[in-house]
Design a protein around this motif. Structure first.
Motif, PDB file in Angstrom:
ATOM      1  N   THR A 130       0.815  -1.216   0.000  1.00  0.00           N
ATOM      2  CA  THR A 130       0.000   0.000   0.000  1.00  0.00           C
ATOM      3  C   THR A 130       0.848   1.266   0.000  1.00  0.00           C
ATOM      4  OG1 THR A 130      -0.138  -0.013   2.430  1.00  0.00           O
ATOM      5  CG2 THR A 130      -1.883  -1.166   1.211  1.00  0.00           C
ATOM      6  N   GLU A 131       2.173   1.075   0.045  1.00  0.00           N
ATOM      7  CA  GLU A 131       3.111   2.209   0.085  1.00  0.00           C
ATOM      8  C   GLU A 131       2.792   3.147   1.250  1.00  0.00           C
ATOM      9  OE1 GLU A 131       3.472   4.121  -3.699  1.00  0.00           O
ATOM     10  OE2 GLU A 131       3.759   2.237  -4.787  1.00  0.00           O
ATOM     11  N   SER A 132       2.511   2.541   2.410  1.00  0.00           N
ATOM     12  CA  SER A 132       2.159   3.309   3.603  1.00  0.00           C
ATOM     13  C   SER A 132       3.407   3.541   4.462  1.00  0.00           C
ATOM     14  CB  SER A 132       1.094   2.585   4.418  1.00  0.00           C
ATOM     15  OG  SER A 132       0.879   3.242   5.656  1.00  0.00           O
ATOM     16  N   GLU A 133       3.932   4.750   4.442  1.00  0.00           N
ATOM     17  CA  GLU A 133       5.105   5.077   5.251  1.00  0.00           C
ATOM     18  C   GLU A 133       4.771   5.026   6.741  1.00  0.00           C
ATOM     19  OE1 GLU A 133       6.880   8.740   4.086  1.00  0.00           O
ATOM     20  OE2 GLU A 133       7.130   8.143   1.984  1.00  0.00           O
ATOM     21  N   SER A 134       3.585   5.456   7.106  1.00  0.00           N
ATOM     22  CA  SER A 134       3.204   5.465   8.520  1.00  0.00           C
ATOM     23  C   SER A 134       3.100   4.053   9.079  1.00  0.00           C
ATOM     24  CB  SER A 134       1.882   6.208   8.713  1.00  0.00           C
ATOM     25  OG  SER A 134       0.836   5.587   7.988  1.00  0.00           O
ATOM     26  N   LEU A 135       2.519   3.139   8.320  1.00  0.00           N
ATOM     27  CA  LEU A 135       2.401   1.757   8.773  1.00  0.00           C
ATOM     28  C   LEU A 135       3.771   1.100   8.870  1.00  0.00           C
ATOM     29  CD1 LEU A 135       0.635  -0.632   9.570  1.00  0.00           C
ATOM     30  CD2 LEU A 135       0.384  -1.189   7.137  1.00  0.00           C
ATOM     31  N   MET A 136       4.639   1.364   7.901  1.00  0.00           N
ATOM     32  CA  MET A 136       5.977   0.794   7.935  1.00  0.00           C
ATOM     33  C   MET A 136       6.755   1.330   9.135  1.00  0.00           C
ATOM     34  SD  MET A 136       7.909  -1.383   6.294  1.00  0.00           S
ATOM     35  CE  MET A 136       7.525  -1.443   4.528  1.00  0.00           C
ATOM     36  N   SER A 137       6.661   2.626   9.384  1.00  0.00           N
ATOM     37  CA  SER A 137       7.368   3.234  10.504  1.00  0.00           C
ATOM     38  C   SER A 137       6.856   2.693  11.837  1.00  0.00           C
ATOM     39  CB  SER A 137       7.196   4.753  10.459  1.00  0.00           C
ATOM     40  OG  SER A 137       7.846   5.365  11.546  1.00  0.00           O
ATOM     41  N   GLN A 138       5.543   2.608  11.974  1.00  0.00           N
ATOM     42  CA  GLN A 138       4.934   2.075  13.187  1.00  0.00           C
ATOM     43  C   GLN A 138       5.418   0.657  13.449  1.00  0.00           C
ATOM     44  OE1 GLN A 138       0.829   1.121  12.669  1.00  0.00           O
ATOM     45  NE2 GLN A 138       0.590   0.217  14.689  1.00  0.00           N
ATOM     46  N   THR A 139       5.443  -0.156  12.412  1.00  0.00           N
ATOM     47  CA  THR A 139       5.832  -1.557  12.565  1.00  0.00           C
ATOM     48  C   THR A 139       7.308  -1.686  12.914  1.00  0.00           C
ATOM     49  OG1 THR A 139       4.161  -2.149  10.920  1.00  0.00           O
ATOM     50  CG2 THR A 139       5.815  -3.806  11.448  1.00  0.00           C
ATOM     51  N   ALA A 140       8.155  -0.941  12.225  1.00  0.00           N
ATOM     52  CA  ALA A 140       9.592  -0.988  12.509  1.00  0.00           C
ATOM     53  C   ALA A 140       9.867  -0.574  13.952  1.00  0.00           C
ATOM     54  CB  ALA A 140      10.344  -0.090  11.542  1.00  0.00           C
ATOM     55  N   ASN A 141       9.176   0.441  14.434  1.00  0.00           N
ATOM     56  CA  ASN A 141       9.360   0.890  15.819  1.00  0.00           C
ATOM     57  C   ASN A 141       8.903  -0.171  16.804  1.00  0.00           C
ATOM     58  OD1 ASN A 141      10.424   3.383  15.105  1.00  0.00           O
ATOM     59  ND2 ASN A 141       8.433   4.401  15.064  1.00  0.00           N
ATOM     60  N   ARG A 142       7.802  -0.838  16.495  1.00  0.00           N
ATOM     61  CA  ARG A 142       7.301  -1.902  17.370  1.00  0.00           C
ATOM     62  C   ARG A 142       8.321  -3.041  17.470  1.00  0.00           C
ATOM     63  NH1 ARG A 142       3.027  -1.622  20.985  1.00  0.00           N
ATOM     64  NH2 ARG A 142       1.617  -0.002  20.230  1.00  0.00           N
ATOM     65  N   VAL A 143       8.874  -3.422  16.340  1.00  0.00           N
ATOM     66  CA  VAL A 143       9.872  -4.499  16.326  1.00  0.00           C
ATOM     67  C   VAL A 143      11.107  -4.080  17.102  1.00  0.00           C
ATOM     68  CG1 VAL A 143      11.433  -5.836  14.858  1.00  0.00           C
ATOM     69  CG2 VAL A 143       9.048  -5.491  14.162  1.00  0.00           C
ATOM     70  N   SER A 144      11.573  -2.862  16.879  1.00  0.00           N
ATOM     71  CA  SER A 144      12.767  -2.371  17.562  1.00  0.00           C
ATOM     72  C   SER A 144      12.581  -2.389  19.077  1.00  0.00           C
ATOM     73  CB  SER A 144      13.084  -0.949  17.085  1.00  0.00           C
ATOM     74  OG  SER A 144      14.251  -0.470  17.706  1.00  0.00           O
ATOM     75  N   ARG A 145      11.416  -1.968  19.534  1.00  0.00           N
ATOM     76  CA  ARG A 145      11.168  -1.938  20.981  1.00  0.00           C
ATOM     77  C   ARG A 145      11.084  -3.341  21.582  1.00  0.00           C
ATOM     78  NH1 ARG A 145       7.326   2.202  19.743  1.00  0.00           N
ATOM     79  NH2 ARG A 145       5.572   0.857  20.312  1.00  0.00           N
ATOM     80  N   ALA A 146      10.799  -4.327  20.738  1.00  0.00           N
ATOM     81  CA  ALA A 146      10.695  -5.717  21.232  1.00  0.00           C
ATOM     82  C   ALA A 146      12.061  -6.372  21.389  1.00  0.00           C
ATOM     83  CB  ALA A 146       9.835  -6.540  20.278  1.00  0.00           C
ATOM     84  N   ILE A 147      13.085  -5.785  20.771  1.00  0.00           N
ATOM     85  CA  ILE A 147      14.426  -6.371  20.836  1.00  0.00           C
ATOM     86  C   ILE A 147      15.157  -5.784  22.028  1.00  0.00           C
ATOM     87  CG2 ILE A 147      16.570  -6.796  19.592  1.00  0.00           C
ATOM     88  CD1 ILE A 147      15.060  -6.228  16.992  1.00  0.00           C
ATOM     89  N   ILE A 148      14.967  -6.407  23.175  1.00  0.00           N
ATOM     90  CA  ILE A 148      15.587  -5.954  24.421  1.00  0.00           C
ATOM     91  C   ILE A 148      16.002  -7.160  25.247  1.00  0.00           C
ATOM     92  CG2 ILE A 148      14.321  -3.772  24.539  1.00  0.00           C
ATOM     93  CD1 ILE A 148      12.429  -5.140  26.572  1.00  0.00           C
ATOM     94  N   VAL A 149      16.934  -6.931  26.153  1.00  0.00           N
ATOM     95  CA  VAL A 149      17.270  -7.932  27.169  1.00  0.00           C
ATOM     96  C   VAL A 149      16.432  -7.592  28.390  1.00  0.00           C
ATOM     97  CG1 VAL A 149      19.075  -8.893  28.635  1.00  0.00           C
ATOM     98  CG2 VAL A 149      19.602  -8.241  26.275  1.00  0.00           C
ATOM     99  N   THR A 150      15.684  -8.553  28.871  1.00  0.00           N
ATOM    100  CA  THR A 150      14.696  -8.281  29.907  1.00  0.00           C
ATOM    101  C   THR A 150      14.650  -9.380  30.957  1.00  0.00           C
ATOM    102  OG1 THR A 150      12.319  -7.927  30.276  1.00  0.00           O
ATOM    103  CG2 THR A 150      12.926  -9.418  28.494  1.00  0.00           C
TER     104      THR A 150
END
Length: 206
Positions: A130-150
């Motif tokens: 869909t060429e949605s920059e907002s959806l891509m950005s939202q998803t990339a941020n979600r993935v990045s926040r999930a990559i943590i040592v916890t």
């Protein structure tokens, strides 16, 4: 059996799994079915059959509409986009809508661990289609926040993986998490949505 509502081994899931397999064969230059009009007819027939199905098949398990079906649909649409002859834009839009019928990425149980990564995979596909920059950005941020040592669910300091509370789950959920994350890192590399090097280091050590 489209009337099946099983929690596991839900029969209607094969509808989209087969459709995705057909699409891969149809779009593969080395396949004997490459750009086959007959196979494309089969693919579109599968789509129309589902769209016209009444009542709509359903499962008691959220997983199928949230992860399984959207990923199969997304992979199918990507294959068709990369083929000489694809499907109509109206049919594609109807299938894209079916990718959004599950639990959103910011809502439990889609918002953590391997579930989040599985959902992110088809979000990235949909954002690309869909060429949605907002959806891509939202998803990339979600993935990045999930990559943590916890100390909670996820990657632990000793490089083990916990889920469902304090249960060690290196193979099933741990494997799904790391395989999905590494794929997403590759998808997004050299783009403005790329995963930060510090996050990649966590994955590499894991």
């Amino acid at each position: 059996d489209y009337q099946d509502t099983s929690q596991t081994n839900w029969n209607p899931r094969y509808h989209f799994a087969r459709m995705a397999t057909f699409a891969k064969a149809y779009s593969n230059l080395k396949s004997q079915y490459y750009n086959s009009p007959l196979l494309l007819t089969s693919i579109t027939s599968l789509m129309h059959y589902w769209l016209e199905k009444n009542p709509i098949p359903s499962s008691t398990n959220w997983y199928y509409y949230t992860i399984s079906l959207p990923n199969d649909i997304g992979n199918t649409l990507i294959c068709l986009r990369n083929s000489p002859t694809g499907i109509s834009s109206s049919l594609e839009q109807q299938m894209l809508l079916w990718m959004t019928q599950g639990v959103p990425i910011d809502t439990t149980p889609s918002n953590e661990g391997s579930n989040l990564i599985d959902v992110a995979m088809h979000y990235i596909i949909r954002a690309s289609l869909t060429e949605s920059e907002s959806l891509m950005s939202q998803t990339a941020n979600r993935v990045s926040r999930a990559i943590i040592v916890t100390e909670g669910e996820g990657i632990q300091a000793d490089h083990s993986f916990k889920t469902h509370g304090s249960q060690l789950y290196m193979y099933g959920y741990g494997s799904a998490f790391i395989n999905g994350v590494t794929s997403i890192i590759q998808f997004l590399q050299n783009t403005s949505y790329g995963i930060d090097a510090s996050k990649i280091a966590i994955v590499s050590n894991f």
